[in-house]
Design a protein around this motif. Structure first.
Motif, PDB file in Angstrom:
ATOM      1  N   UNK A 274      39.323  36.936  47.266  1.00 24.01           N
ATOM      2  CA  UNK A 274      38.442  38.108  47.401  1.00 24.01           C
ATOM      3  C   UNK A 274      37.885  38.767  46.433  1.00 24.01           C
ATOM      4  N   UNK A 275      39.052  39.069  45.491  1.00 28.61           N
ATOM      5  CA  UNK A 275      38.420  39.699  44.213  1.00 28.61           C
ATOM      6  C   UNK A 275      37.466  39.173  43.598  1.00 28.61           C
TER       7      UNK A 275
ATOM      8  N   UNK B   6      33.045  39.557  42.786  1.00 33.26           N
ATOM      9  CA  UNK B   6      32.353  39.681  41.394  1.00 33.26           C
ATOM     10  C   UNK B   6      33.215  40.047  40.262  1.00 33.26           C
ATOM     11  N   UNK B   7      34.782  40.154  40.643  1.00 36.17           N
ATOM     12  CA  UNK B   7      35.569  40.911  39.536  1.00 36.17           C
ATOM     13  C   UNK B   7      36.316  39.561  38.825  1.00 36.17           C
ATOM     14  N   UNK B   8      36.601  39.814  37.703  1.00 31.20           N
ATOM     15  CA  UNK B   8      37.362  39.043  36.835  1.00 31.20           C
ATOM     16  C   UNK B   8      38.813  39.060  37.251  1.00 31.20           C
ATOM     17  N   UNK B   9      39.593  37.839  36.913  1.00 34.11           N
ATOM     18  CA  UNK B   9      40.761  37.550  37.131  1.00 34.11           C
ATOM     19  C   UNK B   9      41.707  37.710  35.996  1.00 34.11           C
ATOM     20  N   UNK B  10      42.874  38.249  35.971  1.00 32.42           N
ATOM     21  CA  UNK B  10      43.651  38.412  34.786  1.00 32.42           C
ATOM     22  C   UNK B  10      44.225  37.271  34.137  1.00 32.42           C
ATOM     23  N   UNK B  11      44.791  37.183  33.034  1.00 34.97           N
ATOM     24  CA  UNK B  11      45.575  36.037  32.740  1.00 34.97           C
ATOM     25  C   UNK B  11      46.814  35.986  33.157  1.00 34.97           C
TER      26      UNK B  11
END
Length: 540
Positions: free
Chosen positions: A516-517, A521-526
């Protein structure tokens, strides 16, 4: 430690330099400076470099028309006033102000500044008293200035009268600063996009330093989102006519002051743009040595071309009669000499100095005093570029690692003031706080559990075995998001917290939350942040 052979004989002891900057000083003084001196490079292009030019902190030059927010931009960065600050809608800043760090605050007048052997401003004395009376250094005890220095400039006006009344070579001073600074920020006001004649000349004086230029559209909150779109288009059109480059310049949009936003519809855009600009400025201390090395390479290439030009003019001069007539003829046909040198030595046209300025300077030179070609000097510079500079460049990453381990934070990045990384603290007003991957940080409840009932129903429909579903079963639901397989693979890696190849109820809920994030339009963390780890998987 840096070492290279000072002579061709490899049996000689290597020359040792402790830092890249020390190496640059030595190769400049021993190998490039003799070529510059022999062919009067300093009379035509740039004064001789001294130790303070290499040792100076990274500098940022602010250029813009009056009332575009240059001085306010500095105040915004420092989060405080500085000695000599004047802000107003009228042309308030009437001088060049170098804002630098010192524990004891105060103002150093221009005449005293240019005789200070520890600062890099000594060559500015050649612009005369009229300029020195319009130059000052403001010393400020600010953590921001431990890593950088900032130069404020007079507001640029329109019309020919203002250029004449300055009493000094304004564009010449800008050229001097442009050659030595690390960043040049051109500021535009959303309500004043016209580029005056003097501003056009100022921008033209910055040519050759395109890699240093950053463009800021300031006071963007004074127009609504529809007007901002039109203003942005008009600015790009104006810049296209002045910069004359096929590439589109990057423009940072924002309002760099501490007042409430008049139109806050673009608040998120302003925050993102500010972060991008600040990250660029924060990188300056880390990349200072590389920038100085790059500028020395450009200087060496120009010095070589200059030597070829001078020797070509000297060779064509008569030994006895008709010297003045021949001099005028050579200056008139200087473009022909450029073409000849370009063909003979396979030199790019971009390496040649501006022909108009070259002609103006040659008018006041005695061609008979020019030196003939000295191949040995050129060979030394060629070897410097191919060997010494290459070795120094290879040592920069090593030195960066050493600096990061030993030096204070201010030596490798900008800290304090507006650069304070509130996103790393528990400040609820930090950049991106409470949004995207940072949502739920600092809360006692697991944020994934808020809409858990919807996901739990889907989990049961997928037929879990011993409370877990396989990758194949999870894939059926995850591909409905229409995200690329590479993104879904990353979400699977982040969600499979215990790395057993299956997803339990908590891990599946986490996977759907991350999907959903990403869709929003949000970035995913490493790496998965601690606050998103399922409570059942956290270390006790």
């Amino acid at each position: 430690m840096f070492s290279w052979m000072s002579k061709d004989d490899s049996r000689k002891s290597p020359e040792i330099c402790e830092t890249v900057l020390e190496g640059l000083k030595k190769v400049y003084k021993s190998k490039l400076l003799p070529l510059e001196t022999a062919y009067q490079f300093h009379d035509f292009h740039s004064p001789q470099l001294d130790d303070p030019d290499f040792d100076a902190k990274p500098m940022i030059l602010l250029v813009g028309q009056y009332s575009t927010g240059k001085t306010t931009f500095i105040k915004y960065l420092l989060e405080r006033d500085f000695p000599g600050i004047r802000i107003g809608p009228e042309p308030t800043t009437d001088r060049f102000i170098a804002v630098m760090y010192d524990e004891k605050e105060g103002i150093i007048p221009g005449n005293a500044l240019v005789v200070d052997p520890k600062k890099q401003f000594r060559p500015l004395s050649r612009f005369g008293n009229s300029f020195l009376n319009r130059l000052q250094c403001s010393l400020v005890n600010s953590p921001v200035l431990k890593g950088i220095s900032i130069v404020d400039t007079p507001g640029i006006l329109s019309g020919e009268k203002q250029r004449v009344d300055r009493g000094y070579d304004f564009t010449g001073v800008l050229e001097w600063f442009a050659e030595r600074v690390d960043r040049i920020i051109l500021l535009f006001d959303a309500h004043k996009l016209d580029i005056s004649d003097e501003f056009r000349r100022a921008i033209e004086a910055l040519k050759g330093h395109d890699d240093k230029i950053r463009i800021v559209l300031n006071k963007a909150d004074m127009v609504d989102h529809q007007q901002l779109m039109r203003v942005y288009g008009a600015l790009m059109w104006s810049l296209g006519k002045v910069l004359q480059t096929p590439e589109v310049a990057r423009v940072y949009i924002g309002s760099f002051w501490d007042k409430p936003l008049r139109y806050d519809a673009n608040k998120r855009l302003f925050e993102d743009e500010e972060q991008d600009l600040f990250k660029d400025l924060q990188s300056l201390p880390r990349n200072a040595a590389l920038r100085k090395l790059n500028d020395l390479i450009k200087r060496a290439r120009l010095a070589k071309v200059h030597a070829y030009i001078i020797t070509a003019l000297r060779k064509d001069m008569p030994s006895m009669f008709g010297k003045d007539a021949k001099k005028k003829e050579l200056i008139k046909h200087l473009d022909t000499i450029y073409d000849q040198i370009q063909r003979e030595h396979q030199i790019s046209p971009g390496d040649f100095p501006d022909i108009k300025k070259m002609k103006e300077t040659l008018q006041h030179q005695d061609f008979t005093k020019f030196q003939p070609l000295k191949p040995r000097l050129l060979e030394v510079v060629d070897k410097m570029l191919s060997d010494d500079i290459a070795k120094l460049m290879a040592q920069i990453p090593v030195e960066e690692l050493t600096t990061e381990a030993k030096a204070p934070v201010s030596a490798i990045t900008c800290v304090g003031g507006a650069f304070t990384k509130v996103e790393d603290d528990d400040n609820p007003f930090g950049y991106m706080k409470g949004e995207g991957i940072n949502a739920g940080h600092g809360e006692s409840d697991w944020i994934v559990a808020k809409d858990r009932y919807k996901v739990d129903a889907i989990f049961k429909e997928l037929g879990p075995v011993d409370g877990k579903i396989s990758g194949a079963a999870a894939r059926q639901e995850m591909i409905k998001s229409k995200l690329p397989n590479s993104v879904l693979a990353k979400i699977w890696r982040l969600s499979d917290v215990d790395d057993d190849g299956f997803l339990d109820e908590d891990e599946f809920a986490l996977a759907m939350y991350l999907i959903k994030l990403k869709v929003d339009g949000h970035d995913l963390p490493q790496q998965l942040p601690e606050h998103l780890v399922p409570p059942s998987k956290r270390d006790s």
